[in-house]
Design a protein around this motif. Structure first.
Motif, PDB file in Angstrom:
ATOM      1  N   ARG A  83       5.229  -2.153   4.400  1.00 21.01           N
ATOM      2  CA  ARG A  83       5.007  -3.401   3.655  1.00 21.01           C
ATOM      3  C   ARG A  83       3.643  -3.961   4.026  1.00 21.01           C
ATOM      4  N   PHE A 123      -0.462  -1.432  -8.864  1.00 21.22           N
ATOM      5  CA  PHE A 123       0.965  -1.600  -9.111  1.00 21.22           C
ATOM      6  C   PHE A 123       1.241  -1.348 -10.579  1.00 21.22           C
ATOM      7  N   GLY A 156       4.195  -1.950 -13.201  1.00 15.45           N
ATOM      8  CA  GLY A 156       5.467  -2.629 -13.361  1.00 15.45           C
ATOM      9  C   GLY A 156       5.242  -4.065 -13.771  1.00 15.45           C
ATOM     10  N   GLY A 196       4.018  -6.517  -0.533  1.00 15.08           N
ATOM     11  CA  GLY A 196       4.270  -5.347  -1.365  1.00 15.08           C
ATOM     12  C   GLY A 196       4.784  -4.200  -0.520  1.00 15.08           C
ATOM     13  N   THR A 197       5.644  -3.388  -1.091  1.00 16.13           N
ATOM     14  CA  THR A 197       6.158  -2.188  -0.432  1.00 16.13           C
ATOM     15  C   THR A 197       5.542  -0.986  -1.126  1.00 16.13           C
ATOM     16  N   SER A 233       5.073  -0.036  -4.862  1.00 12.94           N
ATOM     17  CA  SER A 233       6.235   0.280  -5.692  1.00 12.94           C
ATOM     18  C   SER A 233       7.053  -0.978  -5.960  1.00 12.94           C
ATOM     19  N   GLU A 234       6.817  -2.022  -5.154  1.00 12.67           N
ATOM     20  CA  GLU A 234       7.528  -3.291  -5.311  1.00 12.67           C
ATOM     21  C   GLU A 234       6.614  -4.422  -4.837  1.00 12.67           C
ATOM     22  N   LEU A 241       6.641  -8.653  -4.048  1.00  9.46           N
ATOM     23  CA  LEU A 241       7.384  -9.891  -3.875  1.00  9.46           C
ATOM     24  C   LEU A 241       6.391 -11.036  -3.778  1.00  9.46           C
TER      25      LEU A 241
END
Length: 145
Positions: free
Chosen positions: A56, A87, A89, A103-104, A115-116, A118
């Motif tokens: 992260r 990113f 998405g 972020g992850t 990939s993710e 927040l």
């Protein structure tokens, strides 16, 4: 007869410890992919992780760095170093420049491939890890209450 009871008790204790060790090993193996370590941009710049390591990354989104399109690009900073991020998405509704994010993903060829993502949930919240990293760099300002 007494020796038989003692031997049986020792066997049960040894078997219980073996079962406990096996259980702990299986739990550790199951969690190895689910544990993500947090790093600040300064930590990533000092010791870049390998491209296979999922971790992260947290900090503030640099002003003027957000580029929207098929692939979203922006830069995350903690005041000491900056890391470019990509990113693909949908970003959270509260994602914005000069705001905290975590972020992850993976660090590949000098770019963090998330990939993710927040984002904060109100104007007074920032993830604890991000606050700690910003305090370390001396750039954190507490929100006014």
């Amino acid at each position: 007869m007494k020796g038989l009871k003692k031997k049986r008790r020792i066997q049960i204790i040894v078997l219980a410890f073996a079962a406990l060790a096996l259980s702990a090993g299986l739990i550790g193996y199951a969690f190895q992919d689910g544990i993500n370590f947090f790093r600040s941009p300064s930590q990533v710049a000092e010791a870049p992780p390998g491209p296979d390591e999922v971790f992260r990354l947290g900090g503030l989104v640099e002003e003027g760095s957000l580029e929207r399109g098929d692939m979203i690009r922006f830069v995350v900073t903690d005041g000491g170093a900056s890391v470019p991020v990509t990113f693909v998405g949908i970003l959270p509704d509260l994602f914005a420049e000069n705001q905290g994010m975590i972020g992850t993903g993976r660090y590949v060829n000098g770019v963090f491939e998330a990939s993710e993502i927040l984002a904060k949930h109100d104007e007074n919240y920032m993830p604890k890890e991000v606050i700690d990293a910003l305090k370390e760099q001396g750039v954190y300002e507490a929100p006014e209450s």
